[in-house]
Design a protein around this motif. Structure first.
Motif, short mmCIF file in Angstrom:
data_model
loop_
_atom_site.label_atom_id
_atom_site.label_comp_id
_atom_site.label_asym_id
_atom_site.label_seq_id
_atom_site.Cartn_x
_atom_site.Cartn_y
_atom_site.Cartn_z
N VAL A 279 0.82 -1.22 0.00
CA VAL A 279 0.00 0.00 0.00
C VAL A 279 0.84 1.26 0.00
N ARG A 280 1.95 1.25 0.70
CA ARG A 280 2.78 2.47 0.78
C ARG A 280 3.24 2.90 -0.62
N ALA A 281 3.74 1.96 -1.40
CA ALA A 281 4.19 2.30 -2.75
C ALA A 281 3.02 2.67 -3.65
N THR A 282 1.92 1.95 -3.50
CA THR A 282 0.74 2.22 -4.33
C THR A 282 0.21 3.62 -4.08
N VAL A 283 0.06 3.99 -2.81
CA VAL A 283 -0.46 5.31 -2.48
C VAL A 283 0.55 6.40 -2.85
N GLY A 284 1.83 6.07 -2.77
CA GLY A 284 2.84 7.05 -3.19
C GLY A 284 2.66 7.45 -4.65
N ARG A 285 2.45 6.45 -5.50
CA ARG A 285 2.24 6.74 -6.93
C ARG A 285 0.92 7.46 -7.16
N LEU A 286 -0.15 6.98 -6.51
CA LEU A 286 -1.45 7.61 -6.67
C LEU A 286 -1.43 9.05 -6.17
N GLY A 287 -0.78 9.27 -5.04
CA GLY A 287 -0.73 10.60 -4.47
C GLY A 287 -0.08 11.62 -5.39
N GLU A 288 0.98 11.20 -6.08
CA GLU A 288 1.64 12.12 -7.02
C GLU A 288 0.70 12.51 -8.15
N ARG A 289 -0.03 11.54 -8.69
CA ARG A 289 -0.93 11.83 -9.81
C ARG A 289 -2.15 12.62 -9.35
N LEU A 290 -2.63 12.34 -8.14
CA LEU A 290 -3.77 13.08 -7.61
C LEU A 290 -3.36 14.53 -7.35
N VAL B 262 -18.40 11.47 -7.56
CA VAL B 262 -18.75 11.74 -6.17
C VAL B 262 -17.51 12.27 -5.47
N VAL B 263 -17.59 13.49 -4.94
CA VAL B 263 -16.50 14.07 -4.16
C VAL B 263 -17.04 14.45 -2.80
N HIS B 264 -16.15 14.62 -1.84
CA HIS B 264 -16.56 14.92 -0.47
C HIS B 264 -16.53 16.43 -0.26
N PRO B 265 -17.56 17.00 0.40
CA PRO B 265 -17.53 18.42 0.68
C PRO B 265 -16.46 18.77 1.69
N GLY B 266 -15.79 19.88 1.48
CA GLY B 266 -14.79 20.38 2.41
C GLY B 266 -15.22 21.70 2.99
N VAL B 267 -14.39 22.27 3.84
CA VAL B 267 -14.76 23.53 4.48
C VAL B 267 -14.76 24.69 3.49
N ASP B 268 -13.99 24.58 2.42
CA ASP B 268 -13.91 25.66 1.43
C ASP B 268 -13.82 25.12 0.00
N GLY B 269 -14.33 23.91 -0.19
CA GLY B 269 -14.28 23.30 -1.51
C GLY B 269 -14.60 21.83 -1.45
N ILE B 270 -13.72 21.02 -2.03
CA ILE B 270 -13.96 19.59 -2.09
C ILE B 270 -12.76 18.82 -1.55
N GLN B 271 -13.01 17.59 -1.14
CA GLN B 271 -11.94 16.69 -0.74
C GLN B 271 -11.90 15.52 -1.71
N LEU B 272 -10.70 15.11 -2.06
CA LEU B 272 -10.48 13.99 -2.98
C LEU B 272 -9.82 12.87 -2.20
N ILE B 273 -10.53 11.73 -2.10
CA ILE B 273 -10.08 10.61 -1.25
C ILE B 273 -10.28 9.31 -2.03
N PRO B 274 -9.63 9.15 -3.16
CA PRO B 274 -9.93 8.00 -4.02
C PRO B 274 -9.43 6.68 -3.45
N ALA B 275 -10.01 5.60 -3.93
CA ALA B 275 -9.51 4.26 -3.62
C ALA B 275 -8.11 4.11 -4.20
N TYR B 276 -7.35 3.21 -3.60
CA TYR B 276 -5.94 3.09 -3.96
C TYR B 276 -5.71 2.53 -5.36
N GLY B 277 -6.73 1.90 -5.94
CA GLY B 277 -6.57 1.30 -7.26
C GLY B 277 -6.88 2.22 -8.42
#
Length: 433
Positions: A312-323, A393-408
């Motif tokens: 998961v650490r490597a997977t989220v590392g790659r996803l996080g960069e693209r997100l 579907v995105v999550h509401p934030g205090v001043d916009g949106i939050q992006l919390i995608p699945a790791y895949g």
């Protein structure tokens, strides 16, 4: 009108077919009107491995056949032992020795507040009853966790007892906490912190964490890490608190703990607390009927196995960069003004779609150089709905949106998400007052 009273909603919500979910698979949710939307919230942080995970479903089904229910009241069962052992192995046996099962993040935070207070009581220190949280934090809406939450969530309406709770700033390097401890340090039982604040997605400065750890050593309070949202790789590390120079005394987990399959939470308890209870033969008076059932235990074991298997650490590392690149692109194009967060947990502060658009900013910038006003809080729900109508579907934030995608999520999923966000923002700008 729906017979269900949804969380954080009025009593009489009118829910159209496009808002009634009927099924979910992989990273998509199907609705009663036939629409299918890409889910960029991991089901409220709960489903990082995707909806309908076959391995988890099979493990839970087998557990329900083997033992539909076994209790942890004044006893233990083998499936819970195996799940606890798996969690301790994942989080570190040098840092944690026991697992207390719970049923939700809010309930687990209630239990943590009780546990830290009793720890000091068992040591003969009756004065230590204060629990300190951070402003802007979210720990749940149970009676205790609601009081501890640092967001303004109508606490006064419920007669919550906040006399034994204090809140401090996290962006001052620990100055306010230090001042509080000078005044009331002998009364502080614990400090509870989210490594990344769930509401605003503000990562805590490492200097602040170090200050808290040093203050713990100096003043003798306990440290609780609420990783309900950040646990199991969400920020990149398996557990964000695992990167601290010293571990917390209690680690609170939920959400991804079962990949959303069942309501569950867990407190991983460090050696200092365990030794104090064990040496005095003390009983922790806390129990939840549905905590740590065989089905929950089966789901937890499977999640731990998947986390280990998929790196998961490597997977989220790659996803996080693209997100992050996707979010920075929104800033670059004047659609957003700031990006916060870590890994696959980002908040995007949006520009007010009704305001003039500023000049483009450099592609790598995470903060707009323009002066466009931020999206007003009262418009967030409309923008989230517009993005939903555009297919995500995105999550509401205090001043916009939050992006919390699945790791895949792959490049195609991220491109689809980017298109939906931009289309939704365009629609929102057309109807902006």
């Amino acid at each position: 009108m729906s017979p269900v009273w949804p969380a954080l909603s009025p009593a009489d919500p009118v829910v159209d077919a496009g808002r009634i979910a009927v099924s979910a698979s992989g990273y998509r949710i199907r609705y009663a009107d036939g629409s299918v939307r890409l889910c960029a919230t991991s089901g409220l942080w709960n489903v990082p491995l995707g909806y309908g995970h076959e391995g988890i479903a099979e493990a839970v089904a087998a557990a329900l056949r083997d033992a539909s229910y076994l209790s942890l009241f004044r006893g233990v069962h083998r499936p819970a032992q195996e799940a606890a052992d798996a969690l301790l192995g994942l989080a570190g046996r040098d840092a944690y020795e026991r697992v207390i099962f719970s049923t939700s993040g809010g309930a687990a935070n209630d239990a943590a507040m009780k546990l830290v207070r009793q720890h000091h009581l068992e040591r003969g220190d009756r004065a230590r009853t204060l629990v300190v949280g951070l402003r802007g934090s979210y720990h749940g809406t149970m009676y205790g966790s609601h009081a501890l939450s640092g967001d303004a969530l109508g606490q006064g309406a419920y007669a919550l007892d906040r006399r034994a709770v204090r809140h401090v700033d996290h962006a001052d390097g620990g100055a306010e906490l230090t001042a509080l401890l000078r005044r009331e340090g002998a009364r502080v039982a614990a400090v509870v912190i989210e490594p990344l604040l769930g509401s605003g997605a503000h990562p805590l400065d490492p200097a602040f964490i170090d200050a808290v750890l040093d203050l713990r050593d100096a003043h003798g309070f306990l440290l609780v890490a609420d990783e309900v949202a950040t646990g199991f790789g969400r920020t990149g590390a398996l557990f964000a608190s695992g990167e601290w120079s010293r571990p917390p005394d209690v680690l609170v987990l939920s959400k991804a703990l079962t990949n959303g399959a069942l309501g569950a939470a867990a407190l991983l308890v460090g050696p200092r607390i365990v030794a104090g209870f064990r040496d005095r033969g003390a009983t922790f008076v806390h129990g939840e009927t549905q905590a740590g059932t065989p089905a929950v235990a089966a789901a937890i074991r499977t999640v731990v196995e998947e986390v280990r298997r998929t790196d998961v650490r490597a997977t989220v590392g790659r996803l996080g960069e693209r997100l992050r690149a996707l979010a920075d692109g929104l800033v670059r194009d004047g659609l957003a003004v700031e990006v916060r967060g870590r890994g696959a947990f980002l908040a995007v502060a949006l520009a007010d779609p009704g305001a003039p658009r500023p000049p483009a900013t450099p592609a790598r910038s995470s903060v707009s150089s323009g002066a466009t006003p931020r999206l007003p809080a009262e418009r967030v729900a409309d923008v989230v709905a517009a993005i939903g109508d555009a297919g995500a579907v995105v999550h509401p934030g205090v001043d916009g949106i939050q992006l919390i995608p699945a790791y895949g999520f792959d490049d195609g999923d991220l491109a689809e998400l980017d298109t939906a966000i931009r289309a939704g923002l365009s629609r929102a700008s057309e109807v902006a007052p």
